[in-house]
Design a protein around this motif. Structure first.
Motif, PDB file in Angstrom:
ATOM      1  N   SER A 132       0.460   4.100  -2.642  1.00  0.00           N
ATOM      2  CA  SER A 132      -0.158   5.298  -2.058  1.00  0.00           C
ATOM      3  C   SER A 132       0.119   6.528  -2.917  1.00  0.00           C
ATOM      4  CB  SER A 132       0.407   5.518  -0.658  1.00  0.00           C
ATOM      5  OG  SER A 132       1.717   5.982  -0.779  1.00  0.00           O
ATOM      6  N   GLN A 133      -0.396   7.652  -2.433  1.00  0.00           N
ATOM      7  CA  GLN A 133      -0.218   8.905  -3.158  1.00  0.00           C
ATOM      8  C   GLN A 133       1.162   9.528  -2.905  1.00  0.00           C
ATOM      9  OE1 GLN A 133      -2.727  10.871  -5.160  1.00  0.00           O
ATOM     10  NE2 GLN A 133      -3.110   8.708  -5.449  1.00  0.00           N
ATOM     11  N   HIS A 150       7.347   9.152   3.922  1.00  0.00           N
ATOM     12  CA  HIS A 150       6.180   8.287   4.070  1.00  0.00           C
ATOM     13  C   HIS A 150       6.268   7.542   5.398  1.00  0.00           C
ATOM     14  CE1 HIS A 150       3.662   4.673   3.006  1.00  0.00           C
ATOM     15  NE2 HIS A 150       2.858   5.702   2.777  1.00  0.00           N
ATOM     16  N   ARG A 190       0.824  -1.216   0.000  1.00  0.00           N
ATOM     17  CA  ARG A 190       0.000   0.000   0.000  1.00  0.00           C
ATOM     18  C   ARG A 190       0.857   1.265   0.000  1.00  0.00           C
ATOM     19  NH1 ARG A 190      -5.672  -0.826   3.184  1.00  0.00           N
ATOM     20  NH2 ARG A 190      -6.588  -2.100   1.545  1.00  0.00           N
ATOM     21  N   SER A 191       2.008   1.158   0.652  1.00  0.00           N
ATOM     22  CA  SER A 191       2.886   2.336   0.621  1.00  0.00           C
ATOM     23  C   SER A 191       3.375   2.588  -0.798  1.00  0.00           C
ATOM     24  CB  SER A 191       4.076   2.140   1.572  1.00  0.00           C
ATOM     25  OG  SER A 191       4.966   1.181   1.048  1.00  0.00           O
TER      26      SER A 191
END
Lengths: 176, 473
Positions: free
Chosen positions: A17-18, A63, A13-14
């Motif tokens: 992610s955005q 992040h 997901r990292s």
């Protein structure tokens, strides 16, 4: 197993992610450092270097998911690698002895061959992991993610019907 | 997890050609993420500020509790009106109206042991951190007063009342205390010197080796970590043979009023001021400590003292003390000047000027004193010889006597190598005789002294015994 699954999912997901790839890279770098170097060992007290890195990780716009993930991952890794860490530390006895005379490094446990080995291993692994994560993020976003999104769009338009459940699971897993 | 931003290589899902321009028109360009999380930084700053504000509320009572416990162990209690504030971040301590009362068991008495109207201390945090020492930039104590009077059992007020060392404190004299303290200091200094010499020897041996065989880092002391037995934990290298941290006060200023000494005497202090720079028992190479004090006593007149010392292990130093009018009767207590002096029961005034200097442990210097109104009244137990000396001295009828005394020996065991008593008795007595009976009497006195000194063994013995007027170590 569930924890491992969560780790893996957070990692993916990292990537999806955005966050910018450099944010993921820096997060990985700092998280790896925090995972290997001592922050507050109960038997020794607070380590200023570890606390400084933690502060930097909080302040720099990296992040945080990557920081926490790699910190936890590398803490576990460091526990399993005590033998090699000690071996590395013993190879750098002159650095350990010099560090004993520098209060900041002494309190950061650089004069302890075991913790010095951990820290040096962290410094060696951190840029490696950071570059890997940066490359993986860029590759995922330019290749796999675009394909998955395209596939889902076609499925929703009814143009593709085969292996729909796999695409749905993949999209859920990657948080798309 | 992080501030949202446009990915550097954003995913580009295919879109309908008709909707694409509209979507492109409606989506504003996303901001690039900044390097710093300003909001979190502000939150952290506010959090730290809040902690700094809150900590004294918890820290001050904690420190006060710890201090009260430590004082109680020494039979003392801090008065309720006292304020003591410690700033950990600033490294400062500030106190006002500090009063210490003696305790009788668990009960606080009204007997004031010590007091200070103001106390300020400033710790040089960064220097202390760098040097591994406790370095105080400034210590200022104002309005200090107190009492060092012995307790009923003879023990000094500093220390636990239930002293189990077996020492009979009522018989302890301060000269012996000094010697004991100096012996301990010398042991420490000798050990330090030995360490320094060993380090120097190692350095010299290393310098003799070819450059490629030289040890890059000197051997550090180390210990094992019980949690990680195979690992080695190196400890800081002992600086100049030092085995532990030291306390250095860069600027010391203490002033105050009444201070009672352990035994009541005219030397009890009525007011004093002390100024010092780079004050430390354990000095670094090149450091110079200076101390200057002015003391007003109850009955012994004003006393000034100046001390400076460079280096450690004896080092180079000088000490000067002057007292304009010391009543000799004040020294008659055996606990102050020793029993050898006390037996003479001397009265009169002395103007004393003590100057000495030392290099290493070797002491040199002199004590110049002019004694006026000297009268000896030995005790019955003093013996016949003391009586003879008294008879002789009392014949001078209190005329001024210059009494030079040379100091020698070592710092930890000072000795009077030449008392100059003979000069006193043949020179000063001659001057005294001049004033008393004129030229004729002077000749007679000189003659008598010379003749008696040469022929009569009793007079000679009396002259010799007069040397014991000053205690010899």
């Amino acid at each position: 197993m569930y924890t491992l699954y969560r780790f893996f999912r957070n990692l993916i997901r990292s990537i999806a992610s955005q966050a910018e790839p450099w944010q993921v890279g820096i997060g990985t770098f700092l998280g790896t450092l925090l995972g290997f170097m001592p922050i507050w060992p109960l038997s020794h007290g607070p380590c200023p270097l570890g606390l400084c890195v933690l502060f930097v990780a909080l302040i720099v716009n990296c992040h945080l998911g990557s920081v926490l993930l790699f910190m936890a991952l590398c803490k576990g890794l460091a526990l399993t690698l005590t033998g090699p860490e000690l071996m590395i530390g013993e190879r750098f006895t002159s650095l350990a002895q010099r560090s004993a005379d520098v209060p900041f490094l002494y309190l950061s446990l650089w004069s302890h061959t075991g913790y010095l080995g951990k820290t040096l291993l962290g410094f060696a692994c951190a840029p490696l992991f950071a570059i890997l994560m940066h490359v993986a993020t860029v590759q995922f976003r330019t290749r796999l993610m675009a394909k998955l999104l395209e596939r889902r769009r076609l499925m929703s338009a009814g143009k593709v019907a085969n292996k729909a459940w796999m695409v749905r699971i993949a999209c859920w897993f990657f948080g798309l | 997890m992080s501030d949202p931003a446009t990915p550097s290589v954003p995913p580009t899902p295919p879109v309908d050609a008709a909707t694409a321009p509209a979507a492109a028109m409606s989506e504003p360009p996303k901001k690039r993420p900044g390097l710093i999380r300003w909001k979190l930084l502000i939150v952290l700053v506010v959090l730290v500020a809040a902690i700094v504000l809150v900590v004294p509320l918890a820290l001050d009572p904690y420190i006060a509790g710890k201090l009260a416990g430590a004082l109680k162990d020494r039979g003392l209690a801090l008065a309720p009106g006292a304020t003591l504030h410690v700033s950990l971040l600033g490294g400062r301590i500030h106190g006002e109206n500090l009063k210490l009362f003696a305790m009788d068991g668990d009960k606080v008495t009204t007997q004031e042991a010590a007091a200070a109207t103001r106390l300020d201390g400033d710790i040089a945090l960064m220097d202390s951190w760098r040097e591994w020492d406790v370095i105080l930039d400034e210590v200022v104590i104002e309005g200090m007063s107190g009492s060092l009077r012995r307790r009923a059992d003879g023990t000094p007020p500093i220390g636990a009342p239930d002293d189990k060392s077996g020492t009979d404190w009522s018989k302890v004299d301060w000269a012996k205390w000094y010697q004991k303290a100096m012996d301990q200091y010398k042991q420490y200094a000798d050990k330090k010197k030995q360490e320094q010499e060993e380090q120097k020897k190692k350095r010299e041996e290393e310098e003799k080796k070819p450059p490629d065989q030289r040890q890059k880092v000197p051997d550090h002391p180390y210990e094992a970590d019980p949690d990680w037995p195979k690992a080695t934990k190196y400890k800081p290298l002992r600086r100049d043979g030092r085995t532990s941290s030291r306390v250095l006060i860069r600027h010391l200023s203490i002033s105050g009023g009444n201070v009672g000494l352990p035994d009541e005497s005219p030397f009890d202090i009525t007011s004093f001021s002390l100024e010092g720079h780079d004050v430390a028992l354990d000095q670094d190479l090149g450091e110079k400590m200076t101390l200057a004090g002015k003391i007003e006593t109850k009955g012994a007149g004003p006393v000034t003292l100046d001390l400076d010392r460079t280096q450690d292990n004896g080092g180079l130093g000088s000490f000067a003390l002057s007292a304009a009018k010391v009543p000799l009767a004040a020294l008659n207590d055996p606990r102050i000047a020793g029993p050898e002096y006390a037996q003479y029961g001397a009265t009169g005034d002395a103007s004393v000027s003590l100057k000495n200097a030392w290099t290493g442990w070797d002491l040199s210097g002199g004590l110049d004193s002019v004694i006026t109104g000297l009268n000896l009244k030995p005790t019955a137990e003093a013996g016949a010889q003391a009586q003879q000396v008294a008879t002789y001295v009392n014949q001078l009828k209190g005329q001024p006597i210059a009494w030079p005394v040379k100091l020698g020996g070592t710092l930890y065991s000072p000795t009077i190598t030449d008392s100059g008593v003979k000069q006193v008795l043949s020179g000063s007595a001659l001057d005294a005789a001049k004033n008393l009976v004129g030229d004729k009497a002077q000749q007679e006195a000189t003659k008598v002294i010379d003749q008696q000194g040469a022929k009569n063994p009793e007079v000679k013995s009396a002259v010799d015994k007069a040397k014991s007027l000053f205690p010899k170590k």
